[in-house]
Design a protein around this motif. Structure first.
Motif, PDB file in Angstrom:
ATOM      1  N   HIS A  29       0.847  -1.194   0.000  1.00  0.00           N
ATOM      2  CA  HIS A  29       0.000   0.000   0.000  1.00  0.00           C
ATOM      3  C   HIS A  29       0.879   1.238   0.000  1.00  0.00           C
ATOM      4  CE1 HIS A  29      -4.139  -1.640   1.478  1.00  0.00           C
ATOM      5  NE2 HIS A  29      -3.674  -2.270   0.407  1.00  0.00           N
ATOM      6  N   ALA A  30       0.769   2.021  -1.075  1.00  0.00           N
ATOM      7  CA  ALA A  30       1.631   3.188  -1.218  1.00  0.00           C
ATOM      8  C   ALA A  30       1.152   4.370  -0.384  1.00  0.00           C
ATOM      9  CB  ALA A  30       1.705   3.592  -2.691  1.00  0.00           C
ATOM     10  N   THR A  31      -0.127   4.406  -0.110  1.00  0.00           N
ATOM     11  CA  THR A  31      -0.693   5.568   0.574  1.00  0.00           C
ATOM     12  C   THR A  31      -0.994   5.247   2.032  1.00  0.00           C
ATOM     13  OG1 THR A  31      -1.719   6.159  -1.533  1.00  0.00           O
ATOM     14  CG2 THR A  31      -2.396   7.401   0.394  1.00  0.00           C
ATOM     15  N   LEU A  32      -0.576   6.142   2.906  1.00  0.00           N
ATOM     16  CA  LEU A  32      -0.778   5.963   4.350  1.00  0.00           C
ATOM     17  C   LEU A  32      -1.388   7.233   4.922  1.00  0.00           C
ATOM     18  CD1 LEU A  32       1.624   4.322   6.866  1.00  0.00           C
ATOM     19  CD2 LEU A  32       0.666   6.566   7.382  1.00  0.00           C
ATOM     20  N   TYR A  33      -2.334   7.059   5.820  1.00  0.00           N
ATOM     21  CA  TYR A  33      -3.074   8.177   6.407  1.00  0.00           C
ATOM     22  C   TYR A  33      -3.038   8.082   7.933  1.00  0.00           C
ATOM     23  CZ  TYR A  33      -5.241   7.439   1.789  1.00  0.00           C
ATOM     24  OH  TYR A  33      -5.473   7.215   0.453  1.00  0.00           O
ATOM     25  N   TRP A  34      -2.920   9.237   8.566  1.00  0.00           N
ATOM     26  CA  TRP A  34      -3.130   9.347   9.999  1.00  0.00           C
ATOM     27  C   TRP A  34      -4.378  10.193  10.228  1.00  0.00           C
ATOM     28  CZ3 TRP A  34      -0.854   6.739  13.814  1.00  0.00           C
ATOM     29  CH2 TRP A  34       0.417   6.194  13.609  1.00  0.00           C
ATOM     30  N   TYR A  35      -5.314   9.636  11.006  1.00  0.00           N
ATOM     31  CA  TYR A  35      -6.536  10.336  11.365  1.00  0.00           C
ATOM     32  C   TYR A  35      -6.595  10.499  12.880  1.00  0.00           C
ATOM     33  CZ  TYR A  35      -8.929   9.980   6.812  1.00  0.00           C
ATOM     34  OH  TYR A  35      -9.300  10.116   5.503  1.00  0.00           O
ATOM     35  N   ARG A  36      -7.222  11.567  13.321  1.00  0.00           N
ATOM     36  CA  ARG A  36      -7.521  11.771  14.742  1.00  0.00           C
ATOM     37  C   ARG A  36      -9.032  11.700  14.922  1.00  0.00           C
ATOM     38  NH1 ARG A  36      -5.339  17.104  17.591  1.00  0.00           N
ATOM     39  NH2 ARG A  36      -6.632  18.057  15.965  1.00  0.00           N
ATOM     40  N   GLN A  37      -9.443  10.923  15.921  1.00  0.00           N
ATOM     41  CA  GLN A  37     -10.872  10.764  16.190  1.00  0.00           C
ATOM     42  C   GLN A  37     -11.140  11.113  17.646  1.00  0.00           C
ATOM     43  OE1 GLN A  37     -12.492   6.787  15.746  1.00  0.00           O
ATOM     44  NE2 GLN A  37     -14.563   7.562  15.480  1.00  0.00           N
ATOM     45  N   ILE A  38     -11.771  12.260  17.866  1.00  0.00           N
ATOM     46  CA  ILE A  38     -12.188  12.652  19.200  1.00  0.00           C
ATOM     47  C   ILE A  38     -13.430  11.850  19.554  1.00  0.00           C
ATOM     48  CG2 ILE A  38     -13.051  14.587  20.579  1.00  0.00           C
ATOM     49  CD1 ILE A  38     -11.303  16.398  18.791  1.00  0.00           C
ATOM     50  N   LEU A  39     -13.547  11.467  20.801  1.00  0.00           N
ATOM     51  CA  LEU A  39     -14.646  10.608  21.251  1.00  0.00           C
ATOM     52  C   LEU A  39     -15.996  11.168  20.822  1.00  0.00           C
ATOM     53  CD1 LEU A  39     -15.313   8.067  22.901  1.00  0.00           C
ATOM     54  CD2 LEU A  39     -15.565   9.561  24.905  1.00  0.00           C
ATOM     55  N   GLY A  40     -16.771  10.319  20.139  1.00  0.00           N
ATOM     56  CA  GLY A  40     -18.109  10.713  19.711  1.00  0.00           C
ATOM     57  C   GLY A  40     -18.145  11.472  18.401  1.00  0.00           C
ATOM     58  N   GLN A  41     -17.009  11.609  17.743  1.00  0.00           N
ATOM     59  CA  GLN A  41     -16.952  12.333  16.476  1.00  0.00           C
ATOM     60  C   GLN A  41     -16.362  11.453  15.380  1.00  0.00           C
ATOM     61  OE1 GLN A  41     -15.057  16.166  16.780  1.00  0.00           O
ATOM     62  NE2 GLN A  41     -16.069  16.661  18.714  1.00  0.00           N
ATOM     63  N   GLY A  42     -16.472  11.925  14.135  1.00  0.00           N
ATOM     64  CA  GLY A  42     -15.866  11.214  13.019  1.00  0.00           C
ATOM     65  C   GLY A  42     -14.382  11.497  12.928  1.00  0.00           C
ATOM     66  N   PRO A  43     -13.632  10.592  12.307  1.00  0.00           N
ATOM     67  CA  PRO A  43     -12.189  10.818  12.148  1.00  0.00           C
ATOM     68  C   PRO A  43     -11.898  12.021  11.251  1.00  0.00           C
ATOM     69  CG  PRO A  43     -12.784   8.513  11.739  1.00  0.00           C
ATOM     70  CD  PRO A  43     -14.053   9.288  11.785  1.00  0.00           C
ATOM     71  N   GLU A  44     -10.810  12.701  11.579  1.00  0.00           N
ATOM     72  CA  GLU A  44     -10.356  13.842  10.770  1.00  0.00           C
ATOM     73  C   GLU A  44      -8.925  13.579  10.324  1.00  0.00           C
ATOM     74  OE1 GLU A  44     -12.722  17.733  12.350  1.00  0.00           O
ATOM     75  OE2 GLU A  44     -11.018  17.075  13.559  1.00  0.00           O
ATOM     76  N   LEU A  45      -8.655  13.826   9.051  1.00  0.00           N
ATOM     77  CA  LEU A  45      -7.338  13.563   8.508  1.00  0.00           C
ATOM     78  C   LEU A  45      -6.306  14.527   9.076  1.00  0.00           C
ATOM     79  CD1 LEU A  45      -5.700  11.914   6.369  1.00  0.00           C
ATOM     80  CD2 LEU A  45      -6.097  13.835   4.814  1.00  0.00           C
ATOM     81  N   LEU A  46      -5.208  13.962   9.551  1.00  0.00           N
ATOM     82  CA  LEU A  46      -4.076  14.784   9.999  1.00  0.00           C
ATOM     83  C   LEU A  46      -3.026  14.897   8.903  1.00  0.00           C
ATOM     84  CD1 LEU A  46      -3.520  13.464  13.646  1.00  0.00           C
ATOM     85  CD2 LEU A  46      -4.470  15.677  12.968  1.00  0.00           C
ATOM     86  N   VAL A  47      -2.649  13.754   8.332  1.00  0.00           N
ATOM     87  CA  VAL A  47      -1.591  13.751   7.333  1.00  0.00           C
ATOM     88  C   VAL A  47      -1.751  12.554   6.413  1.00  0.00           C
ATOM     89  CG1 VAL A  47       0.000  12.497   8.844  1.00  0.00           C
ATOM     90  CG2 VAL A  47       0.927  13.901   6.999  1.00  0.00           C
ATOM     91  N   GLN A  48      -1.380  12.767   5.154  1.00  0.00           N
ATOM     92  CA  GLN A  48      -1.417  11.715   4.154  1.00  0.00           C
ATOM     93  C   GLN A  48      -0.058  11.618   3.483  1.00  0.00           C
ATOM     94  OE1 GLN A  48      -4.407  12.259   1.089  1.00  0.00           O
ATOM     95  NE2 GLN A  48      -3.321  10.906  -0.315  1.00  0.00           N
ATOM     96  N   PHE A  49       0.435  10.370   3.368  1.00  0.00           N
ATOM     97  CA  PHE A  49       1.690  10.099   2.690  1.00  0.00           C
ATOM     98  C   PHE A  49       1.428   9.334   1.388  1.00  0.00           C
ATOM     99  CE2 PHE A  49       4.987  11.164   5.737  1.00  0.00           C
ATOM    100  CZ  PHE A  49       4.337  11.136   6.963  1.00  0.00           C
ATOM    101  N   GLN A  50       2.195   9.668   0.376  1.00  0.00           N
ATOM    102  CA  GLN A  50       2.298   8.866  -0.819  1.00  0.00           C
ATOM    103  C   GLN A  50       3.742   8.396  -0.867  1.00  0.00           C
ATOM    104  OE1 GLN A  50      -0.418   8.175  -2.835  1.00  0.00           O
ATOM    105  NE2 GLN A  50       0.997   6.615  -3.543  1.00  0.00           N
ATOM    106  N   ASP A  51       3.926   7.086  -0.655  1.00  0.00           N
ATOM    107  CA  ASP A  51       5.280   6.553  -0.425  1.00  0.00           C
ATOM    108  C   ASP A  51       5.907   7.329   0.737  1.00  0.00           C
ATOM    109  OD1 ASP A  51       5.312   6.295  -3.954  1.00  0.00           O
ATOM    110  OD2 ASP A  51       5.139   4.625  -2.550  1.00  0.00           O
ATOM    111  N   GLU A  52       7.067   7.956   0.551  1.00  0.00           N
ATOM    112  CA  GLU A  52       7.697   8.651   1.672  1.00  0.00           C
ATOM    113  C   GLU A  52       7.371  10.139   1.699  1.00  0.00           C
ATOM    114  OE1 GLU A  52       9.182   7.217  -0.813  1.00  0.00           O
ATOM    115  OE2 GLU A  52      10.516   8.650  -1.803  1.00  0.00           O
ATOM    116  N   SER A  53       6.585  10.602   0.745  1.00  0.00           N
ATOM    117  CA  SER A  53       6.308  12.034   0.626  1.00  0.00           C
ATOM    118  C   SER A  53       4.974  12.407   1.259  1.00  0.00           C
ATOM    119  CB  SER A  53       6.296  12.442  -0.851  1.00  0.00           C
ATOM    120  OG  SER A  53       7.544  12.161  -1.443  1.00  0.00           O
TER     121      SER A  53
END
Lengths: 114, 114
Positions: A29-53
């Motif tokens: 999988h080339a794409t990696l995502y970090w999401y933050r999810q506050i209790l009771g809410q939907g996840p929000e994207l923090l950062v997205q990587f394509q390979d190392e970028s």
């Protein structure tokens, strides 16, 4: 079945301390995502990587958060210093390039800042 | 920016009955995908069903089906013959082909009563 691995599962830290989370995506999988999810809410994207970028870090609080994916495989998300408002679930997900089948999520790291 | 709205914070259903979860979204794009994810208490986000915007036919996956109304920007999830294992938080999500960010709604907590 392939999984996205995350560690630790739980983390309790004092405010002003540093904390780090690790994610190992599904192989290939080339794409990696970090999401933050506050209790009771939907996840929000923090950062997205394509390979190392970094492709998108527009929602990442760069004064205290950093993320890296040095070899384009596993990734680390760091918070320094941690604040009370950072208490949340941190989810990692991965996908193939522009994958229309959706993402595969890890089990997350539950962070509590005291 | 694209937004996803789930107007039902909580829903309940009797075992073996049918329940419908609502979702609306806002976009100016014509090519996008919509997803429903399930997040049980074990926390891992699991893909339930996906819908391509260019397809008029509603997607179905066993007991799960969607009602996709593109003009109304509505994307509801119907769960038939509800089971105790369906109890979870359900998230509606939007993904456009011109970008790769998956945008989530606030979630609907589904309770299944025996």
């Amino acid at each position: 079945e392939a999984e996205v691995a995350q560690s630790p599962r739980y983390k309790i830290t004092e405010k002003s301390q540093a904390v780090a989370f690790w994610c190992d995506p599904i192989s290939g999988h080339a794409t990696l995502y970090w999401y933050r999810q506050i209790l009771g809410q939907g996840p929000e994207l923090l950062v997205q990587f394509q390979d190392e970028s970094v492709v998108d870090d527009s929602q990442l609080p760069k004064d205290r958060f950093s993320a890296e994916r040095l070899k384009g495989v596993d990734s680390t998300l760091k918070i320094q210093p941690a604040e009370l408002g950072d208490s949340a679930m941190y989810l990692c997900a991965s996908s193939r390039l522009r994958d229309r089948d959706g993402y595969t999520f890890g089990s997350g790291t539950r962070l509590t800042v005291v | 920016a694209q937004t996803v709205t789930q107007s039902q914070p909580e829903m309940s259903v009797q075992e073996a009955e049918t329940v419908t979860l609502s979702c609306t979204y806002d976009t100016s794009e014509s090519d996008y995908y919509l997803f429903w994810y399930k997040q049980p208490p074990s926390r891992q986000m699991i893909l339930v069903i996906r819908q391509e915007a260019y397809k008029q036919q509603n997607a179905t996956e066993n007991r799960f089906s969607v009602n996709f109304q593109k003009a109304a920007k509505s994307f509801s999830l119907k769960i038939s013959d509800s089971q105790l294992g369906d109890a979870a938080m359900y998230f509606c999500a939007y993904w456009e082909t011109s970008g790769s960010r998956l945008t989530f709604g606030e979630g609907t907590q589904l309770t299944v009563n025996p």
